[in-house]
Write a protein that holds these residues in place. Sequence first.
Motif, PDB file in Angstrom:
ATOM      1  N   ASP A 263       0.938  -1.169  -0.117  1.00  0.00           N
ATOM      2  CA  ASP A 263      -0.064   0.058  -0.010  1.00  0.00           C
ATOM      3  C   ASP A 263       1.039   1.402   0.010  1.00  0.00           C
ATOM      4  OD1 ASP A 263      -2.216  -1.490  -0.325  1.00  0.00           O
ATOM      5  OD2 ASP A 263      -2.794  -1.156   1.971  1.00  0.00           O
ATOM      6  N   VAL A 264       1.713   1.099   0.802  1.00  0.00           N
ATOM      7  CA  VAL A 264       2.679   2.538   0.947  1.00  0.00           C
ATOM      8  C   VAL A 264       3.508   2.480  -0.380  1.00  0.00           C
ATOM      9  CG1 VAL A 264       4.884   3.471   1.929  1.00  0.00           C
ATOM     10  CG2 VAL A 264       2.959   2.478   3.571  1.00  0.00           C
ATOM     11  N   LEU A 265       4.122   1.515  -0.842  1.00  0.00           N
ATOM     12  CA  LEU A 265       4.434   1.676  -2.156  1.00  0.00           C
ATOM     13  C   LEU A 265       3.878   1.961  -3.397  1.00  0.00           C
ATOM     14  CD1 LEU A 265       7.271   1.107  -3.713  1.00  0.00           C
ATOM     15  CD2 LEU A 265       6.434  -1.377  -4.087  1.00  0.00           C
ATOM     16  N   GLY A 266       2.376   1.875  -3.275  1.00  0.00           N
ATOM     17  CA  GLY A 266       1.477   2.261  -4.234  1.00  0.00           C
ATOM     18  C   GLY A 266       1.157   3.697  -3.986  1.00  0.00           C
ATOM     19  N   VAL A 267       1.112   4.101  -2.887  1.00  0.00           N
ATOM     20  CA  VAL A 267       1.232   5.703  -2.551  1.00  0.00           C
ATOM     21  C   VAL A 267       2.321   6.411  -3.326  1.00  0.00           C
ATOM     22  CG1 VAL A 267       1.031   7.514  -0.972  1.00  0.00           C
ATOM     23  CG2 VAL A 267      -0.607   5.258  -0.760  1.00  0.00           C
ATOM     24  N   LEU A 268       3.691   5.952  -2.935  1.00  0.00           N
ATOM     25  CA  LEU A 268       4.786   6.388  -3.371  1.00  0.00           C
ATOM     26  C   LEU A 268       4.914   6.450  -4.742  1.00  0.00           C
ATOM     27  CD1 LEU A 268       7.311   5.031  -0.811  1.00  0.00           C
ATOM     28  CD2 LEU A 268       6.583   7.378  -0.802  1.00  0.00           C
ATOM     29  N   GLN A 269       4.414   5.517  -5.596  1.00  0.00           N
ATOM     30  CA  GLN A 269       4.400   5.434  -6.993  1.00  0.00           C
ATOM     31  C   GLN A 269       3.280   6.544  -7.725  1.00  0.00           C
ATOM     32  OE1 GLN A 269       3.703   1.149  -7.421  1.00  0.00           O
ATOM     33  NE2 GLN A 269       6.111   0.802  -8.049  1.00  0.00           N
ATOM     34  N   ILE A 270       2.252   6.405  -7.036  1.00  0.00           N
ATOM     35  CA  ILE A 270       1.201   7.563  -7.499  1.00  0.00           C
ATOM     36  C   ILE A 270       1.700   8.837  -7.370  1.00  0.00           C
ATOM     37  CG2 ILE A 270      -1.095   8.484  -7.130  1.00  0.00           C
ATOM     38  CD1 ILE A 270      -1.926   5.679  -6.544  1.00  0.00           C
ATOM     39  N   THR A 271       2.406   9.182  -6.143  1.00  0.00           N
ATOM     40  CA  THR A 271       2.936  10.401  -5.844  1.00  0.00           C
ATOM     41  C   THR A 271       4.037  10.850  -6.605  1.00  0.00           C
ATOM     42  OG1 THR A 271       2.555  10.256  -3.547  1.00  0.00           O
ATOM     43  CG2 THR A 271       4.036  11.827  -3.962  1.00  0.00           C
ATOM     44  N   ASP A 272       4.836   9.962  -6.759  1.00  0.00           N
ATOM     45  CA  ASP A 272       5.938  10.214  -8.034  1.00  0.00           C
ATOM     46  C   ASP A 272       5.636  10.267  -9.278  1.00  0.00           C
ATOM     47  OD1 ASP A 272       8.724  10.079  -8.664  1.00  0.00           O
ATOM     48  OD2 ASP A 272       8.346   8.164  -9.883  1.00  0.00           O
ATOM     49  N   ASN A 273       4.380   9.653  -9.665  1.00  0.00           N
ATOM     50  CA  ASN A 273       3.920   9.815 -11.201  1.00  0.00           C
ATOM     51  C   ASN A 273       3.279  11.253 -11.260  1.00  0.00           C
ATOM     52  OD1 ASN A 273       4.997   7.483 -12.519  1.00  0.00           O
ATOM     53  ND2 ASN A 273       3.214   6.315 -11.387  1.00  0.00           N
ATOM     54  N   ALA A 274       2.575  11.239 -10.310  1.00  0.00           N
ATOM     55  CA  ALA A 274       1.763  12.828 -10.355  1.00  0.00           C
ATOM     56  C   ALA A 274       2.667  14.008 -10.270  1.00  0.00           C
ATOM     57  CB  ALA A 274       0.679  12.714  -8.785  1.00  0.00           C
ATOM     58  N   GLN A 275       3.558  13.897  -9.485  1.00  0.00           N
ATOM     59  CA  GLN A 275       4.547  15.007  -9.586  1.00  0.00           C
ATOM     60  C   GLN A 275       5.416  15.132 -10.671  1.00  0.00           C
ATOM     61  OE1 GLN A 275       7.107  13.892  -5.851  1.00  0.00           O
ATOM     62  NE2 GLN A 275       6.713  16.177  -5.349  1.00  0.00           N
ATOM     63  N   ARG A 276       5.614  13.725 -11.597  1.00  0.00           N
ATOM     64  CA  ARG A 276       6.185  14.189 -13.066  1.00  0.00           C
ATOM     65  C   ARG A 276       5.362  14.768 -13.873  1.00  0.00           C
ATOM     66  NH1 ARG A 276      10.559  10.090 -13.533  1.00  0.00           N
ATOM     67  NH2 ARG A 276      10.827   9.159 -11.705  1.00  0.00           N
ATOM     68  N   VAL A 277       3.913  14.691 -13.658  1.00  0.00           N
ATOM     69  CA  VAL A 277       2.976  15.630 -14.734  1.00  0.00           C
ATOM     70  C   VAL A 277       2.820  16.706 -14.293  1.00  0.00           C
ATOM     71  CG1 VAL A 277       2.294  13.176 -15.957  1.00  0.00           C
ATOM     72  CG2 VAL A 277       0.864  14.244 -13.931  1.00  0.00           C
ATOM     73  N   GLY A 278       3.328  17.369 -13.004  1.00  0.00           N
ATOM     74  CA  GLY A 278       3.063  18.581 -12.666  1.00  0.00           C
ATOM     75  C   GLY A 278       2.340  18.935 -11.368  1.00  0.00           C
TER      76      GLY A 278
END
Length: 119
Positions: A11-26
């Motif tokens: 779950d934490v890894l999923g949140v980190l991946q979503i956060t990283d991807n969301a930051q990459r698109v601004g």
Amino acid sequence: MSNGYWIYSPDVLGVLQITDNAQRVGFSLDEIRHFLLGGTLACDHQGLVESLGRRLAEIRRLILQLQENEARLLGIIEGVIQRPEGISCTDNQVRLMDLLDPPRRQRGGRAGRSRRGTK
């Protein structure tokens, strides 16, 4: 932490991946917090769709602005390449400044100052 590596739950890894991807698109961290409820993968579906739509609209505006900037720069480059022979440095500077200054009609039709001191 084992051997210097952090071990995350799925779950934490999923949140980190979503956060990283969301930051990459601004998206900012504050925006990401709004669509990740309580730091979990459970999210406000409608809020997420609206946030993504707003970000997409912003990206499209930026693309249009970049395309306009590209066209202006290409025009300026062409203007520099096509410098008339025998033109004085001062006249060429005025000519290049006119290339850099968008046409008055694109800025709401306001009259601007003349570069040669007349109105």
